[in-house]
Design an enzyme around this catalytic site. Structure first.
Site, PDB file in Angstrom:
ATOM      1  N   PRO A 172       0.804  -1.220   0.000  1.00  0.00           N
ATOM      2  CA  PRO A 172       0.000   0.000   0.000  1.00  0.00           C
ATOM      3  C   PRO A 172       0.843   1.279   0.000  1.00  0.00           C
ATOM      4  CG  PRO A 172      -0.930  -1.605   1.502  1.00  0.00           C
ATOM      5  CD  PRO A 172       0.382  -2.164   1.058  1.00  0.00           C
ATOM      6  N   TYR A 173       1.897   1.295   0.808  1.00  0.00           N
ATOM      7  CA  TYR A 173       2.771   2.467   0.867  1.00  0.00           C
ATOM      8  C   TYR A 173       3.547   2.635  -0.436  1.00  0.00           C
ATOM      9  CZ  TYR A 173       6.323   5.712   2.634  1.00  0.00           C
ATOM     10  OH  TYR A 173       7.154   6.796   2.825  1.00  0.00           O
ATOM     11  N   VAL A 174       4.097   1.538  -0.951  1.00  0.00           N
ATOM     12  CA  VAL A 174       4.881   1.602  -2.188  1.00  0.00           C
ATOM     13  C   VAL A 174       3.997   2.062  -3.349  1.00  0.00           C
ATOM     14  CG1 VAL A 174       6.232   0.285  -3.855  1.00  0.00           C
ATOM     15  CG2 VAL A 174       6.537  -0.138  -1.413  1.00  0.00           C
ATOM     16  N   SER A 232       1.419   3.993  -3.221  1.00  0.00           N
ATOM     17  CA  SER A 232       1.156   5.429  -3.081  1.00  0.00           C
ATOM     18  C   SER A 232       2.371   6.262  -3.492  1.00  0.00           C
ATOM     19  CB  SER A 232       0.735   5.770  -1.649  1.00  0.00           C
ATOM     20  OG  SER A 232       1.826   5.723  -0.744  1.00  0.00           O
ATOM     21  N   LYS A 233       3.566   5.799  -3.144  1.00  0.00           N
ATOM     22  CA  LYS A 233       4.769   6.562  -3.471  1.00  0.00           C
ATOM     23  C   LYS A 233       5.154   6.429  -4.941  1.00  0.00           C
ATOM     24  CE  LYS A 233       5.523   8.572   0.450  1.00  0.00           C
ATOM     25  NZ  LYS A 233       5.440  10.053   0.562  1.00  0.00           N
TER      26      LYS A 233
END
Length: 271
Positions: free
Chosen positions: A141-143, A145-146
């Site tokens: 999820p974080y990757v 978004s980035k």
């Protein structure tokens, strides 16, 4: 010449380090954050702002316009970290991280565009070192978004270059902030709630704790932001305290990375 800078997520962690450093070096800093600014600098103008709410962002931009007609820089630092399984994550939870990390940045830059001037202003978007690699397990999820932040920043850079406004990406590695404790809590919650990956997550626990302990001072990034603001022709991309281990893994063929992560994480999934 304007000395006004907007820092989102400016009341805590990395953002607070940026806010305080710029304020002590003569800049007037609009500190936009959900939480109230707790510092004492007279050069900081607090703006209680929710980057996931268009009206809130528009109102913040209107307040800024009452103080100045030109922003020297917009520093898009507001962001959240969610550690979860892309196979199991709830839809609303995935939407949240995209809403903050990507759409929040979009809303702020769009609202502030009338205050950006060619040859004077610049936009600084905080990405992450993970954006240049395929995702490790449970960081998806974080990757995602980035990676979206990277694509957005590239598109914005090419558009705003036509107006003489540089757009700069920063890819920081791990920095010592309150997000570290939140990451551990997030991880513990994930182990508790997963239906399929408890063994694999248990194998990751020691490895994750080791990586979290290798953090650096957020002032390193604050110094870099100041340098970018004061550089006449900044680069399009800056890296800071990036992980050599992550770089090594990211340089391997994808199939090798798959095997490595499967070996390191270990455990058998339940189905």
């Amino acid at each position: 010449m304007s000395n006004h800078v907007l820092v989102t997520g400016g009341a805590g962690g990395i953002g607070l380090a940026v806010t305080e450093r710029l304020a002590t070096h003569g800049y007037t800093v609009f500190c936009a954050d959900l939480r109230a600014y707790a510092g004492k600098s007279a050069n900081v103008i607090p703006l209680v702002t929710d980057v996931t709410n268009t009206d809130s962002v528009t109102a913040a931009a209107a307040v800024i316009a009452q103080h100045t007609d030109t922003l020297l820089a917009v520093v898009n630092n507001a962001g959240i970290f969610i550690m979860d399984s892309v196979a199991e994550i709830g839809e609303e939870r995935l939407k949240k991280i995209l809403d903050v990390n990507l759409l929040g940045m979009f809303r702020v830059n769009k609202a502030c565009l009338p205050l950006l001037k060619g040859g004077v202003s610049r936009v600084i978007n905080i990405s992450s070192e993970v954006a240049q690699y395929s995702s490790p397990p449970f960081n998806g999820p974080y990757v995602i978004s980035k990676c979206a932040v990277e694509a957005y920043s590239d598109a914005l850079r090419r558009e705003l270059s036509l107006l003489g406004i540089p757009v700069v990406k920063i890819r920081p590695g791990a920095l010592k902030t309150g997000m570290i404790a939140e990451t551990q809590r997030n991880f513990d919650e994930l182990i508790k709630n997963t239906q399929y990956f408890s063994a694999s997550l248990g194998a990751m626990n020691e490895m994750m704790a080791h990586e979290l302990n290798k953090t650096n001072s957020p002032d390193l990034l604050a110094r870099l932001v100041q340098k970018i603001i004061e550089t006449k022709k900044p680069k399009t991309l800056y890296r800071i305290v990036n992980s050599k281990k992550l770089k090594f893994i990211g340089g391997l063929p994808e199939t090798w990375q798959d095997k490595l992560y499967k070996t390191v994480v270990g455990g058998k999934t339940k189905k």
